[in-house]
Structures are given as C-alpha cells and as structure tokens.
Design a protein around this motif. Structure first.
Motif, PDB file in Angstrom:
ATOM      1  N   GLU A 198       0.899  -1.163  -0.017  1.00 11.46           N
ATOM      2  CA  GLU A 198       0.127  -0.056  -0.266  1.00 11.46           C
ATOM      3  C   GLU A 198       0.930   1.300   0.141  1.00 11.46           C
ATOM      4  OE1 GLU A 198      -3.726  -0.206   2.755  1.00 11.46           O
ATOM      5  OE2 GLU A 198      -2.804  -1.751   3.570  1.00 11.46           O
ATOM      6  N   PRO A 199       1.554   1.484  -1.121  1.00 13.04           N
ATOM      7  CA  PRO A 199       2.201   3.012  -1.295  1.00 13.04           C
ATOM      8  C   PRO A 199       1.676   4.085  -0.614  1.00 13.04           C
ATOM      9  CG  PRO A 199       2.210   1.839  -3.338  1.00 13.04           C
ATOM     10  CD  PRO A 199       1.220   1.015  -2.582  1.00 13.04           C
ATOM     11  N   GLU A 200       2.530   4.820  -0.331  1.00 14.31           N
ATOM     12  CA  GLU A 200       2.125   6.392  -0.031  1.00 14.31           C
ATOM     13  C   GLU A 200       1.137   6.277   1.122  1.00 14.31           C
ATOM     14  OE1 GLU A 200       1.541   8.595  -3.717  1.00 14.31           O
ATOM     15  OE2 GLU A 200       3.480   7.964  -4.447  1.00 14.31           O
ATOM     16  N   LEU A 201       1.059   5.704   2.140  1.00 15.96           N
ATOM     17  CA  LEU A 201       0.221   5.898   3.208  1.00 15.96           C
ATOM     18  C   LEU A 201       1.047   6.906   4.032  1.00 15.96           C
ATOM     19  CD1 LEU A 201      -0.434   2.129   4.566  1.00 15.96           C
ATOM     20  CD2 LEU A 201      -1.883   3.796   3.408  1.00 15.96           C
ATOM     21  N   GLY A 202       0.228   7.642   5.020  1.00  8.26           N
ATOM     22  CA  GLY A 202       0.690   8.509   5.963  1.00  8.26           C
ATOM     23  C   GLY A 202       1.200   7.787   7.169  1.00  8.26           C
ATOM     24  N   VAL A 203       1.692   8.268   8.041  1.00  6.48           N
ATOM     25  CA  VAL A 203       2.159   7.900   9.451  1.00  6.48           C
ATOM     26  C   VAL A 203       0.892   7.415  10.133  1.00  6.48           C
ATOM     27  CG1 VAL A 203       3.045   8.122  11.782  1.00  6.48           C
ATOM     28  CG2 VAL A 203       4.230   9.032   9.623  1.00  6.48           C
ATOM     29  N   SER A 204       0.132   8.075  10.304  1.00  3.67           N
ATOM     30  CA  SER A 204      -1.284   7.849  11.083  1.00  3.67           C
ATOM     31  C   SER A 204      -2.092   6.342  10.335  1.00  3.67           C
ATOM     32  CB  SER A 204      -2.438   8.861  11.056  1.00  3.67           C
ATOM     33  OG  SER A 204      -1.740   9.943  11.657  1.00  3.67           O
ATOM     34  N   GLN A 233      -1.147  -1.367  10.944  1.00  7.78           N
ATOM     35  CA  GLN A 233      -0.254  -2.145  11.626  1.00  7.78           C
ATOM     36  C   GLN A 233      -0.832  -2.168  12.965  1.00  7.78           C
ATOM     37  OE1 GLN A 233       1.206  -2.988   8.725  1.00  7.78           O
ATOM     38  NE2 GLN A 233       2.775  -3.769  10.071  1.00  7.78           N
ATOM     39  N   ARG A 234      -1.852  -1.566  13.528  1.00 14.62           N
ATOM     40  CA  ARG A 234      -2.486  -1.650  14.709  1.00 14.62           C
ATOM     41  C   ARG A 234      -1.261  -1.170  15.880  1.00 14.62           C
ATOM     42  NH1 ARG A 234      -5.981  -3.231  11.762  1.00 14.62           N
ATOM     43  NH2 ARG A 234      -7.668  -4.444  12.053  1.00 14.62           N
ATOM     44  N   LEU A 235      -0.810  -0.225  15.574  1.00 15.65           N
ATOM     45  CA  LEU A 235       0.409   0.197  16.293  1.00 15.65           C
ATOM     46  C   LEU A 235       0.191   1.710  16.730  1.00 15.65           C
ATOM     47  CD1 LEU A 235       3.524  -1.008  14.499  1.00 15.65           C
ATOM     48  CD2 LEU A 235       2.602  -1.955  16.457  1.00 15.65           C
ATOM     49  N   ALA A 236       0.748   2.216  17.777  1.00 15.83           N
ATOM     50  CA  ALA A 236       0.666   3.548  18.153  1.00 15.83           C
ATOM     51  C   ALA A 236       1.237   4.639  17.151  1.00 15.83           C
ATOM     52  CB  ALA A 236       1.140   3.746  19.681  1.00 15.83           C
ATOM     53  N   VAL A 237       0.557   5.564  16.861  1.00 21.57           N
ATOM     54  CA  VAL A 237       1.421   6.648  16.033  1.00 21.57           C
ATOM     55  C   VAL A 237       2.543   6.792  16.401  1.00 21.57           C
ATOM     56  CG1 VAL A 237       1.099   9.016  15.169  1.00 21.57           C
ATOM     57  CG2 VAL A 237      -1.080   7.497  15.338  1.00 21.57           C
ATOM     58  N   THR A 238       2.674   7.186  17.745  1.00 20.55           N
ATOM     59  CA  THR A 238       4.259   7.500  18.212  1.00 20.55           C
ATOM     60  C   THR A 238       5.092   6.363  18.010  1.00 20.55           C
ATOM     61  OG1 THR A 238       3.457   6.728  20.319  1.00 20.55           O
ATOM     62  CG2 THR A 238       3.355   9.174  19.928  1.00 20.55           C
ATOM     63  N   THR A 239       4.809   5.135  17.853  1.00 27.02           N
ATOM     64  CA  THR A 239       5.609   4.261  17.524  1.00 27.02           C
ATOM     65  C   THR A 239       5.928   4.266  16.288  1.00 27.02           C
ATOM     66  OG1 THR A 239       4.676   2.801  19.711  1.00 27.02           O
ATOM     67  CG2 THR A 239       5.700   1.665  17.902  1.00 27.02           C
ATOM     68  N   VAL A 240       5.109   4.044  15.460  1.00 29.09           N
ATOM     69  CA  VAL A 240       5.122   4.180  14.128  1.00 29.09           C
ATOM     70  C   VAL A 240       6.064   5.341  13.708  1.00 29.09           C
ATOM     71  CG1 VAL A 240       4.137   4.483  11.673  1.00 29.09           C
ATOM     72  CG2 VAL A 240       3.488   2.829  13.421  1.00 29.09           C
TER      73      VAL A 240
END
Length: 170
Positions: free
Chosen positions: A63-69, A75-82
């Motif tokens: 899935e190219p060009e996703l943003g961090v959020s 990925q079911r991870l916290a935004v700060t982690t990613v």
C-alpha cells in the motif's frame, strides 16, 4: 442473521472452536514467526533490519504512499511508535518521506530502492527457508498447507475486521 449482525457461515455449523485447537493454531503461528525471524537472521547475517521495519516495508510495498497515521492504523500500532520507526527508517535510507500534493502538513511514505532491495532479500531468504522445510513434509501435508493459505488469509481478515468493529464500538 446472528445477533452480532454477521451471517452464520458453514463453519459456524461446526460449533465453537475448542480451546485446545485455538491454542494449537496460535502456538503454531507464533512458533513459525519466531523461527522464520531468527533463521533469516542466521541465513543473512548482514541483515540488520528489525522485524518492525520489515513489517512496515511489507505494508508500504503493498500500500504505497500511506501517511504515518494510516500506517499506524493498518499495523495496529500507536502513531508515536510508527513515527519513531519511520524516523529510523528514513535515517537508514529504507523509507522516504514527502509532502502529499503540495500540502506540507500531509506526508506520504515510500519505500526506497534500498528498502526494496533489503525487503526482496528478506523475502527470498524466507522463501528459501520455508521451501526447504516444506520439501521435507509428506506430499499430503504440503498440499494441505498450500490449500489452507486462502483460508488463513481470510481468517486474518476476519480477525482484523472483528478488531476494527470492537474499536468502533468503544
């Protein structure tokens, strides 16, 4: 229709999953991930990408060009982690970050040529390791595993959808 709003499936007619069977499936998946992760590291001693980086590269190659959020959500991870992982990956040259459509507040992530190369080598090493193990299985077991792939992918999709539904209900 069931109370949860889902249509009953043919599998539902088999009754609830036995706790032992559920544990065996979970345990097998966990053991497979663990041994593949460690065996790739022994097959590719130069490979220093943490598993979290590999997983982000895999997602962004699909899935190219996703943003961090968006990436964090997928990925079911916290935004700060990613965000921290992305920073590391940009620094290492495996990801690039660019403004989206001229909006400096929106960022898209792209796998770089180096990221593609490392991910390709990682996938090849995994395929080699799995191939050797699968070749040692009896034919019917090998065929059963290959036939189960679509069902395992569907199972993962159902688990993700259930988690999404649970999150929306909160």
């Amino acid at each position: 229709m069931q109370q949860d709003g889902h249509e009953p499936t043919e599998a539902a007619a088999h009754g609830p999953l036995d706790v032992t069977d559920a544990w065996q499936l979970t345990d097998a998946i966990t053991r497979l991930r663990r041994i593949l992760r460690s065996s790739v590291r022994s097959d590719l001693p130069w490979e220093t990408l943490p598993m979290a980086h590999i997983e982000l590269l895999q997602r962004l190659s699909e899935e190219p060009e996703l943003g961090v959020s968006q990436l964090a959500s997928r990925q079911r991870l916290a935004v700060t982690t990613v965000s921290t992982l992305v920073q590391q990956m940009v620094s290492s040259g495996t990801l690039s970050r660019a403004s989206k459509d001229g909006d400096r507040r929106s960022v898209v992530l792209r796998v770089t040529a180096l990221g593609d190369e490392l991910l390709g080598a990682w996938k090849a090493a995994n395929a080699e390791r799995l191939g050797r193990a699968l070749d040692r299985l009896p034919g019917p077991d090998h065929a059963s595993l290959m036939a189960a792939l679509p069902a395992l992918v569907a199972l993962a999709g159902h688990l993700e959808a259930d988690e999404d539904t649970d999150e929306q209900a909160k």
